[in-house]
Design a protein around this motif. Structure first.
Motif, PDB file in Angstrom:
ATOM      1  N   ARG A 130      -4.047  23.053  -1.946  1.00  0.00           N
ATOM      2  CA  ARG A 130      -5.299  22.642  -1.300  1.00  0.00           C
ATOM      3  C   ARG A 130      -5.589  23.529  -0.088  1.00  0.00           C
ATOM      4  O   ARG A 130      -6.719  23.961   0.136  1.00  0.00           O
ATOM      5  CB  ARG A 130      -5.217  21.171  -0.899  1.00  0.00           C
ATOM      6  CG  ARG A 130      -6.399  20.641  -0.127  1.00  0.00           C
ATOM      7  CD  ARG A 130      -7.636  20.563  -0.999  1.00  0.00           C
ATOM      8  NE  ARG A 130      -8.775  20.122  -0.266  1.00  0.00           N
ATOM      9  CZ  ARG A 130      -9.285  18.913  -0.324  1.00  0.00           C
ATOM     10  NH1 ARG A 130      -8.737  17.999  -1.101  1.00  0.00           N
ATOM     11  NH2 ARG A 130     -10.340  18.602   0.381  1.00  0.00           N
ATOM     12  N   PHE A 131      -4.566  23.802   0.696  1.00  0.00           N
ATOM     13  CA  PHE A 131      -4.718  24.672   1.859  1.00  0.00           C
ATOM     14  C   PHE A 131      -5.203  26.052   1.431  1.00  0.00           C
ATOM     15  O   PHE A 131      -6.133  26.610   2.021  1.00  0.00           O
ATOM     16  CB  PHE A 131      -3.388  24.783   2.610  1.00  0.00           C
ATOM     17  CG  PHE A 131      -3.414  25.746   3.757  1.00  0.00           C
ATOM     18  CD1 PHE A 131      -4.086  25.435   4.925  1.00  0.00           C
ATOM     19  CD2 PHE A 131      -2.772  26.965   3.664  1.00  0.00           C
ATOM     20  CE1 PHE A 131      -4.121  26.331   5.988  1.00  0.00           C
ATOM     21  CE2 PHE A 131      -2.801  27.870   4.717  1.00  0.00           C
ATOM     22  CZ  PHE A 131      -3.481  27.546   5.878  1.00  0.00           C
ATOM     23  N   SER A 145     -10.223  29.861   0.873  1.00  0.00           N
ATOM     24  CA  SER A 145     -11.135  30.629   0.029  1.00  0.00           C
ATOM     25  C   SER A 145     -10.848  32.128   0.121  1.00  0.00           C
ATOM     26  O   SER A 145     -11.696  32.914   0.552  1.00  0.00           O
ATOM     27  CB  SER A 145     -12.594  30.358   0.398  1.00  0.00           C
ATOM     28  OG  SER A 145     -12.906  29.003   0.245  1.00  0.00           O
ATOM     29  N   PRO A 146      -9.649  32.547  -0.277  1.00  0.00           N
ATOM     30  CA  PRO A 146      -9.303  33.970  -0.192  1.00  0.00           C
ATOM     31  C   PRO A 146     -10.320  34.846  -0.934  1.00  0.00           C
ATOM     32  O   PRO A 146     -10.822  34.464  -1.989  1.00  0.00           O
ATOM     33  CB  PRO A 146      -7.930  34.048  -0.859  1.00  0.00           C
ATOM     34  CG  PRO A 146      -7.362  32.673  -0.710  1.00  0.00           C
ATOM     35  CD  PRO A 146      -8.555  31.761  -0.840  1.00  0.00           C
ATOM     36  N   PHE A 147     -10.633  35.998  -0.368  1.00  0.00           N
ATOM     37  CA  PHE A 147     -11.621  36.895  -0.957  1.00  0.00           C
ATOM     38  C   PHE A 147     -11.056  38.308  -1.046  1.00  0.00           C
ATOM     39  O   PHE A 147     -10.077  38.643  -0.376  1.00  0.00           O
ATOM     40  CB  PHE A 147     -12.919  36.891  -0.136  1.00  0.00           C
ATOM     41  CG  PHE A 147     -12.710  37.202   1.318  1.00  0.00           C
ATOM     42  CD1 PHE A 147     -12.705  38.512   1.776  1.00  0.00           C
ATOM     43  CD2 PHE A 147     -12.500  36.175   2.226  1.00  0.00           C
ATOM     44  CE1 PHE A 147     -12.509  38.797   3.112  1.00  0.00           C
ATOM     45  CE2 PHE A 147     -12.302  36.457   3.576  1.00  0.00           C
ATOM     46  CZ  PHE A 147     -12.306  37.770   4.020  1.00  0.00           C
ATOM     47  N   ALA A 148     -11.682  39.119  -1.848  1.00  0.00           N
ATOM     48  CA  ALA A 148     -11.245  40.502  -2.035  1.00  0.00           C
ATOM     49  C   ALA A 148     -11.236  41.233  -0.704  1.00  0.00           C
ATOM     50  O   ALA A 148     -12.186  41.130   0.073  1.00  0.00           O
ATOM     51  CB  ALA A 148     -12.158  41.208  -3.026  1.00  0.00           C
ATOM     52  N   ASP A 185       6.013  30.826   0.799  1.00  0.00           N
ATOM     53  CA  ASP A 185       5.322  30.430  -0.432  1.00  0.00           C
ATOM     54  C   ASP A 185       3.813  30.284  -0.248  1.00  0.00           C
ATOM     55  O   ASP A 185       3.053  30.583  -1.168  1.00  0.00           O
ATOM     56  CB  ASP A 185       5.937  29.176  -1.043  1.00  0.00           C
ATOM     57  CG  ASP A 185       5.920  27.970  -0.132  1.00  0.00           C
ATOM     58  OD1 ASP A 185       5.941  28.136   1.102  1.00  0.00           O
ATOM     59  OD2 ASP A 185       5.901  26.848  -0.654  1.00  0.00           O
ATOM     60  N   VAL A 186       3.357  29.881   0.926  1.00  0.00           N
ATOM     61  CA  VAL A 186       1.911  29.805   1.161  1.00  0.00           C
ATOM     62  C   VAL A 186       1.320  31.208   1.181  1.00  0.00           C
ATOM     63  O   VAL A 186       0.280  31.467   0.574  1.00  0.00           O
ATOM     64  CB  VAL A 186       1.583  29.042   2.462  1.00  0.00           C
ATOM     65  CG1 VAL A 186       0.104  29.150   2.796  1.00  0.00           C
ATOM     66  CG2 VAL A 186       1.995  27.587   2.345  1.00  0.00           C
ATOM     67  N   ALA A 187       2.001  32.130   1.844  1.00  0.00           N
ATOM     68  CA  ALA A 187       1.519  33.513   1.895  1.00  0.00           C
ATOM     69  C   ALA A 187       1.436  34.106   0.491  1.00  0.00           C
ATOM     70  O   ALA A 187       0.481  34.824   0.176  1.00  0.00           O
ATOM     71  CB  ALA A 187       2.439  34.356   2.770  1.00  0.00           C
ATOM     72  N   PHE A 188       2.420  33.810  -0.343  1.00  0.00           N
ATOM     73  CA  PHE A 188       2.386  34.324  -1.707  1.00  0.00           C
ATOM     74  C   PHE A 188       1.243  33.695  -2.513  1.00  0.00           C
ATOM     75  O   PHE A 188       0.613  34.365  -3.323  1.00  0.00           O
ATOM     76  CB  PHE A 188       3.727  34.111  -2.417  1.00  0.00           C
ATOM     77  CG  PHE A 188       4.826  34.984  -1.883  1.00  0.00           C
ATOM     78  CD1 PHE A 188       4.705  36.369  -1.875  1.00  0.00           C
ATOM     79  CD2 PHE A 188       5.976  34.425  -1.371  1.00  0.00           C
ATOM     80  CE1 PHE A 188       5.706  37.184  -1.380  1.00  0.00           C
ATOM     81  CE2 PHE A 188       6.998  35.234  -0.875  1.00  0.00           C
ATOM     82  CZ  PHE A 188       6.860  36.612  -0.877  1.00  0.00           C
ATOM     83  N   ARG A 189       0.948  32.426  -2.267  1.00  0.00           N
ATOM     84  CA  ARG A 189      -0.193  31.782  -2.931  1.00  0.00           C
ATOM     85  C   ARG A 189      -1.502  32.467  -2.516  1.00  0.00           C
ATOM     86  O   ARG A 189      -2.364  32.751  -3.343  1.00  0.00           O
ATOM     87  CB  ARG A 189      -0.271  30.303  -2.564  1.00  0.00           C
ATOM     88  CG  ARG A 189       0.648  29.389  -3.323  1.00  0.00           C
ATOM     89  CD  ARG A 189       0.495  27.957  -2.767  1.00  0.00           C
ATOM     90  NE  ARG A 189       1.066  26.952  -3.626  1.00  0.00           N
ATOM     91  CZ  ARG A 189       2.354  26.637  -3.665  1.00  0.00           C
ATOM     92  NH1 ARG A 189       3.210  27.290  -2.903  1.00  0.00           N
ATOM     93  NH2 ARG A 189       2.787  25.690  -4.464  1.00  0.00           N
TER      94      ARG A 189
END
Length: 89
Positions: free
Chosen positions: A50-51, A56-59, A72-76
């Motif tokens: 959810r985080f 909303s990661p973008f190019a 693990d969050v950074a890898f997500r």
């Protein structure tokens, strides 16, 4: 002074403190996510997903993970950035 770092109930020197913290981390890290699975009834994975979606990661986005535990969050986030970059290409 050199001997004023708390480690549990002991006062230790800066260098020893660094080594003790590293030792604890190395012992805990391999089982950290499994421990969180059980303690949160697997909810922590949903929270992290959810985080990541909330970000909303973008190019082309850059992401700095500060004190992120196992990363693990950074890898997500990185996975979603790469996915966005592939979709844009």
């Amino acid at each position: 002074s050199e001997v004023d770092n708390d480690f549990g109930f002991a006062k230790v020197g800066r260098k020893e403190h660094k080594e003790l913290v590293k030792d604890v981390f190395m012992k805990v890290a391999p089982n950290y996510d499994v421990m969180n699975d059980f303690m949160s009834f697997f909810m922590h994975r949903l929270w992290k997903d959810r985080f990541t979606s909330t970000l909303s990661p973008f190019a082309g986005q850059q992401h700095l993970d500060v004190a992120g535990g196992t990363g693990d969050v950074a890898f997500r986030v990185l996975k979603e950035i790469r996915k966005a970059e592939e979709e844009e290409a």
